[in-house]
Design an enzyme around this catalytic site. Structure first.
Site, mmCIF file in Angstrom:
data_model
loop_
_atom_site.group_PDB
_atom_site.id
_atom_site.type_symbol
_atom_site.label_atom_id
_atom_site.label_comp_id
_atom_site.label_asym_id
_atom_site.label_seq_id
_atom_site.Cartn_x
_atom_site.Cartn_y
_atom_site.Cartn_z
ATOM 1 C CB ALA A 37 -3.734 -0.704 -1.361
ATOM 2 C CG ASP A 70 0.006 0.205 2.642
ATOM 3 O OD1 ASP A 70 -0.279 1.188 3.269
ATOM 4 O OD2 ASP A 70 0.493 -0.795 2.876
ATOM 5 C CB SER A 71 1.081 4.322 0.560
ATOM 6 O OG SER A 71 1.548 5.470 0.388
ATOM 7 C CB ALA A 72 5.924 4.110 0.246
ATOM 8 C CG HIS A 89 -2.748 8.018 0.212
ATOM 9 N ND1 HIS A 89 -2.593 7.799 -0.781
ATOM 10 C CD2 HIS A 89 -1.883 7.478 1.220
ATOM 11 C CE1 HIS A 89 -1.386 7.201 -0.910
ATOM 12 N NE2 HIS A 89 -0.917 7.106 0.261
#
Length: 832
Positions: free
Chosen positions: A471, A443-445, A792
């Site tokens: 994600a 997810d994200s980074a 987010h």
């Protein structure tokens, strides 16, 4: 007497009518659905949103007519506020209507509507609906006895400022539409954010973080986002006051009751605070309190431990049956062990440190990378949903605790993820799997890292994963001018400045001076990724940034002894204080035996003593200056003594009756004795306070402010309407290992099946949409889903918000498809 009774009855009736109307209108406060509401039309072909805009305009005109004869200050401000809001509706409607009509051209497909243009349409619609609810609330209660003009004045003026700022954003969207052909969310030619922001007026960000904060999100998220914003503003007080507990608590409490003060602080934090502040705030998720939440509220798991992979060469076999040697990462921070977290709902045969199980290894394993903007958090802070995933998937989860920027910028984290995957290929049994199915998730980074790792795997010819779940992924690490990127201007979770500093810390370390020379790194490490695709024309300009602030302590602040399990967690990250204490078991991958070493930290008594001495010199024994060295005005009391009057901008409390201090005639020795006794007492009190606060929050020790910190603090207290274009400027190459979106088509064609889950209000939404469209064009198996009303990082709220929990369940369903598992619940043969 009868007249008095009738008058009281009339007032009571009006009050009840006002309260009941308020309750009815609150039911009308939910924002419209992002995808379905934007482009839906009624039976007569008129978009339902047009009626909503007209209703707001009519309601504003009605209220303006009512308050126009009111000669009071608040009455005239209400009149002007409603007229201004009505004028903004006239300006905004044609702009948003045009964007609404063209937005469907940028979707991934008709079944998965979502892109940055749709997101902004949804945001404007939510603002109009929010304003309509407020206007109707005023119109139904304006004659009531309990009607508070002063309150509604601020609310209406905030809505007007909000709609005006959104109008400016819509002008930027018109520019972006001209920079790219239909269907393309990224400009096809070289355009910079500076060029974009120069096309229209300055964006007022303060209105997004004040009274209207969170208006664009679902109702269940608004209170949480407001709480996070209050915590961020209050934490900045404690962070920059450097131990002034009374001042930070007092000023921090004002952010709870003063939305305007909170908005000013948050925006200025975003524009002025250093990357170290971002790291410190996000690491609160791993504080002593928060790290106990998963074990109390999330699913129960049988295995939850840290495995340390020793830094030694690995031999792996390629798809062509060739053996290659993979060296451990050394770039930026040298050779260090790599920690991974193993989570499993069951103990399995051969699993590290588990010899009492008879359950056979799982056919699948989930290879996971956590988010945190490349600079913060760990697998521990993402344990809330990882436990649930492990229970529902019934496969072991291997989550990588990669090193964090700015101490370990690109490509260190990617090298560690790639190294961990190579280790997994040789150690399936240790993880409790046969390795039949490997699915990447992030997810994200973390999503960026697993996608980039896949590019690296395909480049080296190793076995690729069998599926990939992403994600809200940033797949184009650059502030490319795109509609979704503008959402960070109003995002309470990922503000504009935070996003820029995270990208800069990870992708452009040489700009901040926090890393070693990259040339030396490449000479000393063969595993450094080549930057062969970078050319001068491939770089995009960033927004200008002021010099980052340094001097923040990274050492642990707790004065208590570190337990063996705490030491393991401290070693999980290689960036000083970035890892907090944990109760998990640590196992060396070399010996698979627990190794416990007790260490401790010593309280910096000498520094504390010096700080208290300086405090006494400045405030008690010589109270001519305030906390920032400014002269204090003195006024005489009735008894002839003097009292201190604090300047308007100071955060230090006004001093009460000063302590009695010996005069010069009494001699310096007596003065020194009193000073020493007070200093010793204050040192003991503050030492105890800092110890308990550090234990509760897990935060780092607070050190004396540097000159740069004082400059930052001044900026945090300023009210300056600055354009974001004045904040950041740096460039990032189009490196496929940094931005997987720019990988060669030949490599992308070999990608495994990909499932992407993101949200309409994510600044990285366009990255996900464009990456999915690119894979689809190349013939890959790919699917994307866009959720409404969530921010987010919503997975971290899965235990608190129903909709976020539903989103986490959807993640599980998509990963089950990648594992080729039944969508039914996990088998009931779990053995704990």
């Amino acid at each position: 007497m009868e007249n008095i009774f009738k008058m009281r009855l009339k007032f009571i009736t009006r009050g009840v009518r006002f309260a009941s109307s308020t309750l009815k209108i609150m039911e009308f406060s939910d924002p419209p659905a992002s995808a379905s509401y934007c482009c839906a039309e009624s039976n007569d072909g008129i978009p339902p949103t047009f009626a909503m805009y007209e209703a707001l305009k009519d309601s504003c005109q009605n209220n303006a007519t009512f308050f126009k004869p009111d000669d009071t200050e608040n009455g005239q401000r209400l009149y002007q506020g409603f007229m201004t809001l009505s004028d903004h509706i006239e300006t905004v409607w044609p702009l948003v209507d045009h964007v609404r009509k063209v937005a469907p051209q940028y979707d991934f497909d008709t079944k998965s509507p979502g892109n940055g243009y749709r997101s902004f349409v949804s945001v404007v619609d939510s603002c109009v609906l929010y304003s309509l609810k407020l206007s109707r609330q005023v119109s139904t209660g304006r004659e009531a006895l309990l009607f508070r003009k002063s309150h509604f004045v601020k609310e209406i003026e905030s809505c007007g400022q909000l709609l005006a700022s959104l109008g400016t954003c819509l002008h930027h969207l018109q520019t972006l539409l001209g920079w790219a052909p239909p269907g393309e969310l990224f400009p096809t030619e070289h355009h910079t954010p500076e060029e974009l922001f120069s096309q229209a007026d300055t964006i007022n960000q303060y209105c997004f973080y004040g009274r209207c904060l969170g208006f664009q999100f679902i109702p269940s998220m608004r209170g949480i986002l407001k709480g996070i914003s209050i915590c961020m503003a209050g934490f900045s007080e404690a962070y920059y006051c450097h131990g002034n507990v009374i001042s930070s608590v007092w000023t921090g409490g004002q952010y709870l009751i003063n939305p305007e003060l909170r908005a000013r602080r948050i925006v200025n934090i975003s524009q002025s605070a250093s990357i170290e502040f971002c790291k410190a705030f996000w690491f609160l998720a791993e504080s002593e309190i928060m790290k106990r939440v998963p074990s109390l509220m999330s699913s129960t798991v049988a295995v939850n431990k840290i495995i340390t992979i020793p830094p030694e060469p690995l031999t792996v076999t390629t798809l062509e049956d060739k053996e290659i040697t993979v060296l451990p990462p050394t770039v930026h921070i040298g050779l260090q062990g790599l920690n991974i977290r193993l989570i499993s709902v069951n103990k399995r045969v051969g699993m590290a440190g588990e010899s009492s199980s008879s359950l056979p290894p799982s056919d699948g394993v989930l290879f996971h990378c956590h988010g945190g903007g490349f600079v913060a958090q760990s697998s521990k802070s993402h344990e809330t949903y990882l436990r649930d995933w492990a229970a529902k998937l019934n496969v072991p989860i291997m989550s990588i605790d990669y090193s964090l920027a700015p101490q370990a910028p690109f490509p260190r984290a990617l090298e560690e993820v790639y190294y961990a995957y190579c280790w997994l290929l040789n150690n399936f049994k240790t993880v409790g799997t046969t390795g039949k199915r490997i699915v990447f998730a992030g997810d994200s980074a973390g999503a960026n890292l697993v996608a980039a790792c896949t590019v690296k795997i395909l480049s080296t010819g190793l076995r690729k994963p069998d599926g990939m779940f992403l994600a809200y992924a940033p797949l184009n690490v650059n502030f490319v001018p795109s509609p979704a990127r503008l959402l960070c201007l109003m995002d309470p979770i990922l503000p504009f400045g935070f996003m820029m500093r995270c990208l800069k810390a990870y992708a452009s370390p040489n700009m901040s001076g926090n890393s070693k020379d990259s040339k030396d790194d490449k000479e000393n490490n063969q595993s450094v990724l080549p930057n062969t695709t970078s050319t001068p024309s491939d770089t995009n300009g960033f927004l200008k940034v002021s010099q980052s602030q340094e001097g923040i302590s990274e050492g642990p602040s707790s004065f208590e002894e570190v337990s063996p399990s705490d030491l393991a967690e401290l070693q999980a990250h290689k960036s000083g204080s970035e890892r907090r204490k944990s109760s998990d078991t640590t196992i060396s991958a070399a010996s698979l035996q627990s190794e416990h070493t007790v260490t401790g930290t010593t309280p910096p008594e000498d520094k504390s003593q010096q700080y208290v001495t300086d405090f006494l010199e400045r405030y008690v024994l010589d109270s001519d200056t305030d906390s920032e060295g400014r002269k204090l005005n003195r006024a005489a009391n009735n008894d002839g003594s003097q009292r201190e009057i604090e300047s308007e901008n100071s955060s230090t409390l006004v001093a009460e009756k000063p302590l009695t201090v010996p005069t010069e005639e009494e001699g310096p020795d007596n003065r020194m004795k009193i000073k020493t006794r007070i200093s010793e007492a204050a040192t003991g009190f503050m030492g105890a306070m800092q110890t308990r606060l550090a234990y509760i929050t897990g935060s780092s020790a607070i050190v004396r402010p540097t000159q740069e910190d004082l400059a930052v603090r001044t900026n945090l207290d300023a009210l300056i309407a600055r354009s974001p274009s004045e904040e950041f400027i740096f460039s990032v190459p189009r490196d496929p290992y940094l931005s997987p979106y720019w990988a060669d088509d030949e490599l992308l064609k070999m990608f495994p099946p990909v499932r992407i889950l993101t949200v309409h209000l994510d600044p990285c939404l366009d990255d996900c949409v464009m990456f999915a469209k690119k894979l689809k064009t190349l013939g890959n198996v790919v699917g994307i889903e866009v959720l409404e009303g969530l921010p987010h990082g919503f997975l971290n709220f899965s235990l608190m918000v129903k909709e976020a929990n539903e989103g986490s369940k959807l993640c599980v369903e998509r990963m089950k498809q990648l594992f080729d598992l039944d969508a039914a619940p996990a088998a009931a043969d779990n053995q704990l």
